[in-house]
Write an enzyme that holds these catalytic residues in place. Sequence first.
Site, PDB file in Angstrom:
ATOM      1  N   ASP A  36       0.991  -1.232  -0.041  1.00 11.60           N
ATOM      2  CA  ASP A  36      -0.101   0.039  -0.151  1.00 11.60           C
ATOM      3  C   ASP A  36       1.103   1.196   0.081  1.00 11.60           C
ATOM      4  OD1 ASP A  36      -2.204  -1.521  -0.147  1.00 11.60           O
ATOM      5  OD2 ASP A  36      -3.148  -0.989   1.922  1.00 11.60           O
ATOM      6  N   ASP A 279     -16.400  34.055 -34.622  1.00 13.66           N
ATOM      7  CA  ASP A 279     -15.589  32.585 -34.590  1.00 13.66           C
ATOM      8  C   ASP A 279     -16.429  31.728 -33.740  1.00 13.66           C
ATOM      9  OD1 ASP A 279     -13.843  33.610 -36.372  1.00 13.66           O
ATOM     10  OD2 ASP A 279     -12.204  33.901 -34.831  1.00 13.66           O
ATOM     11  N   GLY A 414      -9.962  20.685 -34.423  1.00 14.78           N
ATOM     12  CA  GLY A 414     -10.608  19.751 -35.266  1.00 14.78           C
ATOM     13  C   GLY A 414     -11.074  20.365 -36.692  1.00 14.78           C
ATOM     14  N   LEU A 415     -11.434  21.550 -36.570  1.00 12.95           N
ATOM     15  CA  LEU A 415     -11.609  22.345 -37.923  1.00 12.95           C
ATOM     16  C   LEU A 415     -10.414  22.482 -38.654  1.00 12.95           C
ATOM     17  CD1 LEU A 415     -13.573  23.973 -39.684  1.00 12.95           C
ATOM     18  CD2 LEU A 415     -12.826  25.884 -38.234  1.00 12.95           C
TER      19      LEU A 415
END
Length: 522
Positions: A36, A279, A414-415
Site C-alpha cells: 500500500d 468565430d 478539429g476544424l
Amino acid sequence: MQLTLWTYEGPPHVGAMRVATALRDVHYVLHAPQGDTYADLLFTMIERREQRPPVTYTTFQARDLGGDTAALFQTAAREAVRRFAPKALLVGASCTAELIQDDPGGLAQAMGLPVPVIPLELPSYQRKENWGAAETFYRVVRALARPLTPAERSPGPRCNILGPCALGFRHRDDLVEVRRLIEALGITVNLVAPERAGVDDLARIADADFNVVLYPEIAGTAAAWLQRSFGQPATRTVPIGHGATLDFIDELATLAGVDASAVRAETTSRARWYARSVDANYLHRKRVFIFGDATHAVAAARVAAHEMGFEVAGIGTYSREFAREVRAAAEAHGCEALITDDYLEVEARIAALQPDLVLGTQMERHIAKRLRVPCAVISAPVHVQDFPARYAPQMGMEGANVLFDTWVHPLMMGLEEHLIGMFREDHEFHPDAAPSHLGGGASPAPAAPAAPEAVSPVAPVATAAEAANTPHWGAEAERELRKVPFFVRPKARRNTELYARERGIATITLETLYDAKAHFAR
C-alpha cells in the site's frame, strides 16, 4: 467481484493522505501492508510535490499476520512521534489492514503519546477517496478547533477558505484567484485549510465571520459542523465561470456586510466576449456531455449552457454523495443524470448520445479519443497534466478565460484538421510543392495512393441493445461520411441512422446516405 482498469476515486485512506499532506505539523500513521505504500507516488510523481507525504506505514508482511500486528502498529506510532515530532497524530488503517481489525485508534490512544491523537474510522469497502478526505478534514477540525472569547477575536470582516487540498484539480491556482477576489472586497483571510494550515492555525478557525467552501466534496462536512458549533455561515456558490464568479462576489459581500459594486465593475473576463464573437458562433448549439466530480460537473453545465452557447446533452458524476445536486442540474438542463463510478457505463452513454464535445476526466478523454469526439478535462481524478507549470485556474475570471480556451480549442483544432483533410490532395499541398507565396505549385502532385479496399468503421461503440437496432455502415458510405465537415458529421450520422432505422434498412449505402440528406433537407 468485478475487475476494472480504471477507478475515479481511490480508497478513503488516500483521501486521508491528501488532507495530511496538505496540513502542516501533523503526521499520519497508516496501518498498511507493504504494497500500500504505492500511494506516495501519487504525490511525488503526479503532483510533483518536493516532499513525500508525512505518512508512516507499518508495512506488515504476510509472515507478520501470524504474530502481533498490533504491537507492530504501536512501535511504528511511537517511532513516528519520536522522529517527526508532530503537533497532532492521525492514525488509521488502509483497506487491506482493515480486515485484520487491529483498531489503530484505540491502540494509539492507549499509548499515552505526548501529542493529540486523531483516530480515523474510514470504512474502505463502503466509502471512497473524497469521502475519506472530507471525513478526515472534519475529524481534524473537530479535534483542534476551540471557541474564542470576544477578547481573543480579531476585527472583521474575516473568513476561512476551506477545501484546497493535496492532489486537488487546479486547487493551487484556484486558491490564488479566489483569494484575490476576497481581499479586493476588503475581507481578511483568517486561514486556508487544509492546504498549508498548521495545528495552531486550526485552533483559531473560529476567528472568522464565515467560511468560503471551494470544494464541497472535501470541506462540506467540516463547514456544516463549524456552522453548528460556532455559528459560521458558509458560501454556497462555487466561482467557476463568469456568471458564478459575479454571484460569488455578491454572496461574499452579503456575508461580510461590504459593498461589492466597485469590485463587480472591475471584474470581467475575456471569455464572455470571446463566446459572443463571430468565430465562436461556429460553436453555438453544439451538444456537450459532462462528467466529473459534482462540483465541476454542475458548474461546467452552467457555463456550457449559459456562457458558451452549448446544449447540455448529458451530465453525470461519480460522486454518489452529491447525486442529488447533479440530478437537480440535469433536470434544469432537460437531460438525464448519470450517477455511476463504472467507466464502461459512461462510455456507453457517450456513444449513445454522440455529443459534439465531451467535458470529463482523463478517462473520458481516452473514451472520446476512441470515439473521435473532441474532449477537454474538467475534473479529478488528477493526472500529471493537471498540474501544469503555467497558471491555469478554473475559478474566478481568469478561470473563466481558461475554461474558454480549454473547451473551445479542441473544436477549433478539429476544424483545422478537417481543412487539411479536405485539401490534402490539392496540387499546392503535396510534400514536394514549394510555398505558394514563392510561386510554388508548379511541381506536379505525386500520384494519389490507391484507395483502401475497406475503411474501418468509426461508429461509436454501442451497448448490446443499441447495437441490435443500429444499421451497419457500408465502407463506401462510411468513406463518404468522412467528407462531411467534422462539426456536422455526428448529426449527419445520427440522421442517417434514424432514417435507416425507420425504414428497416440494415446496411447504409451511399444511396441511403444521400436519401437521408434529401429527406432531412426538406
